[in-house]
Scaffold this active site. Structure first.
Site, PDB file in Angstrom:
ATOM      1  N   GLN A  72       0.916  -1.121   0.180  1.00 14.92           N
ATOM      2  CA  GLN A  72       0.123  -0.069  -0.008  1.00 14.92           C
ATOM      3  C   GLN A  72       0.864   1.444  -0.073  1.00 14.92           C
ATOM      4  O   GLN A  72       1.751   1.179  -0.795  1.00 14.92           O
ATOM      5  CB  GLN A  72      -1.051  -0.200   1.135  1.00 14.92           C
ATOM      6  CG  GLN A  72      -1.758  -1.440   1.146  1.00 14.92           C
ATOM      7  CD  GLN A  72      -2.959  -1.267   2.129  1.00 14.92           C
ATOM      8  OE1 GLN A  72      -3.663  -0.508   2.465  1.00 14.92           O
ATOM      9  NE2 GLN A  72      -3.181  -2.512   2.656  1.00 14.92           N
ATOM     10  N   TYR A  73       0.636   2.421   0.862  1.00 17.97           N
ATOM     11  CA  TYR A  73       1.418   3.395   0.790  1.00 17.97           C
ATOM     12  C   TYR A  73       2.535   3.306   1.587  1.00 17.97           C
ATOM     13  O   TYR A  73       2.401   2.586   2.750  1.00 17.97           O
ATOM     14  CB  TYR A  73       0.460   4.521   1.443  1.00 17.97           C
ATOM     15  CG  TYR A  73      -0.401   5.306   0.145  1.00 17.97           C
ATOM     16  CD1 TYR A  73       0.163   6.198  -0.789  1.00 17.97           C
ATOM     17  CD2 TYR A  73      -1.662   5.003   0.296  1.00 17.97           C
ATOM     18  CE1 TYR A  73      -0.732   6.521  -1.639  1.00 17.97           C
ATOM     19  CE2 TYR A  73      -2.593   5.624  -0.713  1.00 17.97           C
ATOM     20  CZ  TYR A  73      -1.944   6.368  -1.652  1.00 17.97           C
ATOM     21  OH  TYR A  73      -2.967   6.889  -2.734  1.00 17.97           O
ATOM     22  N   HIS A  76       9.279   7.188   1.704  1.00 16.14           N
ATOM     23  CA  HIS A  76      10.830   7.068   1.630  1.00 16.14           C
ATOM     24  C   HIS A  76      11.515   8.388   2.072  1.00 16.14           C
ATOM     25  O   HIS A  76      10.890   9.609   1.446  1.00 16.14           O
ATOM     26  CB  HIS A  76      10.870   6.334   0.486  1.00 16.14           C
ATOM     27  CG  HIS A  76      10.541   5.132   0.092  1.00 16.14           C
ATOM     28  ND1 HIS A  76      11.134   3.988   0.992  1.00 16.14           N
ATOM     29  CD2 HIS A  76      10.147   4.415  -0.992  1.00 16.14           C
ATOM     30  CE1 HIS A  76      10.446   2.941   0.237  1.00 16.14           C
ATOM     31  NE2 HIS A  76      10.050   3.204  -0.827  1.00 16.14           N
ATOM     32  N   ALA A 149       9.651  -1.852   5.943  1.00 15.34           N
ATOM     33  CA  ALA A 149       8.523  -2.204   5.111  1.00 15.34           C
ATOM     34  C   ALA A 149       9.215  -3.117   3.877  1.00 15.34           C
ATOM     35  O   ALA A 149      10.317  -2.871   3.446  1.00 15.34           O
ATOM     36  CB  ALA A 149       7.926  -0.900   4.530  1.00 15.34           C
ATOM     37  N   GLY A 151       8.057  -4.658  -0.082  1.00 17.39           N
ATOM     38  CA  GLY A 151       7.360  -4.598  -1.214  1.00 17.39           C
ATOM     39  C   GLY A 151       8.025  -4.941  -2.411  1.00 17.39           C
ATOM     40  O   GLY A 151       9.066  -4.280  -2.853  1.00 17.39           O
ATOM     41  N   GLY A 162      11.866  -3.960  -3.062  1.00 14.24           N
ATOM     42  CA  GLY A 162      12.555  -4.751  -1.924  1.00 14.24           C
ATOM     43  C   GLY A 162      12.193  -4.263  -0.608  1.00 14.24           C
ATOM     44  O   GLY A 162      10.955  -4.330  -0.412  1.00 14.24           O
ATOM     45  N   LEU A 163      12.949  -3.499  -0.048  1.00 17.41           N
ATOM     46  CA  LEU A 163      12.513  -3.264   1.450  1.00 17.41           C
ATOM     47  C   LEU A 163      13.271  -1.852   1.953  1.00 17.41           C
ATOM     48  O   LEU A 163      14.019  -1.419   1.353  1.00 17.41           O
ATOM     49  CB  LEU A 163      12.966  -4.399   2.398  1.00 17.41           C
ATOM     50  CG  LEU A 163      14.397  -4.647   2.369  1.00 17.41           C
ATOM     51  CD1 LEU A 163      15.193  -3.926   3.529  1.00 17.41           C
ATOM     52  CD2 LEU A 163      14.443  -6.213   2.682  1.00 17.41           C
ATOM     53  N   CYS A 180       1.364   1.386   4.987  1.00 13.80           N
ATOM     54  CA  CYS A 180       0.867   0.333   4.712  1.00 13.80           C
ATOM     55  C   CYS A 180      -0.514  -0.149   4.932  1.00 13.80           C
ATOM     56  O   CYS A 180      -1.004  -1.346   5.268  1.00 13.80           O
ATOM     57  CB  CYS A 180       1.793  -0.845   5.336  1.00 13.80           C
ATOM     58  SG  CYS A 180       3.596  -0.777   4.955  1.00 13.80           S
TER      59      CYS A 180
END
Length: 216
Positions: A72-73, A76, A149, A151, A162-163, A180
């Site tokens: 989701q959202y 970064h 997080a 994704g 990745g993460l 998220c």
């Protein structure tokens, strides 16, 4: 052998996506090796394939980028280590769930190097830490904060995206979204937990633990 790439200056999000996609395509064609790219972004929000418009609380705060990764959202920005993971699951095993679990295990192992106990929760992708010093939720549920997080996206069984792990970001920047899509719980960082960890410290832990979890 996995190539490790580290960018010192913040990388614009569209450039990062273009570079990731190009590398993933080259890996799928056998023209390039696997890679892990460690970087930071300028402040921005990204919307994954499951993002709900209602979870974007402040659409004018930072640039918002639609992305085709899962999830989701998320936010970064500076002080957050992003690890884009471009691995060939044709040779590592065509199991998306197992791959995500290994990413989670990688983060947990790296956090353990700093005596931080990370955990996964059913139905909540990412890595969480208990916050017993915080008041429980109204229903009595103990408080937990998200520290990482995850994704990813696959193309021809090659991963990209990745993460992200929070080292010392401005945690108020997460206020513009429901991270998220999960209400109630907050976000934290290594520095917020009282640990004077630098980005370089985390990179050392990530590299060491990567080979423990994923092999060469």
């Amino acid at each position: 052998m996995v190539e490790w790439i580290t960018s010192d200056a913040p990388v614009p999000y569209p450039l990062a996506v273009a570079e990731m996609e190009a590398r993933a395509n080259a890996i799928a064609k056998g023209e390039a090796g696997e890679a892990v790219w460690l970087l930071e972004h300028p402040p921005l929000y990204t919307a994954g394939t499951s993002a709900r418009e209602s979870d974007l609380r402040d659409p004018d705060r930072f640039p918002v980028f639609e992305t085709r990764r899962g999830g989701q959202y998320t936010y970064h920005g500076p002080g957050q280590r992003v690890a884009y993971v471009m691995l060939d699951l044709n040779t590592r095993g065509k199991d998306v769930r197992a791959f995500v679990q290994r990413l989670e295990a990688w983060v947990i192992a790296a956090l353990d190097d700093f005596n931080v106990t990370g955990a996964v929760r059913e139905g909540r992708v990412g890595v969480w830490v208990d916050r017993p010093e915080k008041a429980p939720l109204p229903d009595g549920t103990p408080r937990e904060d998200k520290i990482a997080a995850i994704g990813v996206r696959l193309r021809k069984w090659v991963s990209f995206h990745g993460l992200s792990i929070n080292v010392e970001p401005d945690l108020s920047h997460f206020d513009g979204i429901v991270p998220c899509g999960i209400e109630g719980h907050g976000v934290t960082s290594l520095v917020d937990l009282g640990l004077p960890v630098t980005m370089a410290d985390l990179d050392v832990a990530l590299k060491r633990q990567f080979f423990e979890v994923f092999g060469a």
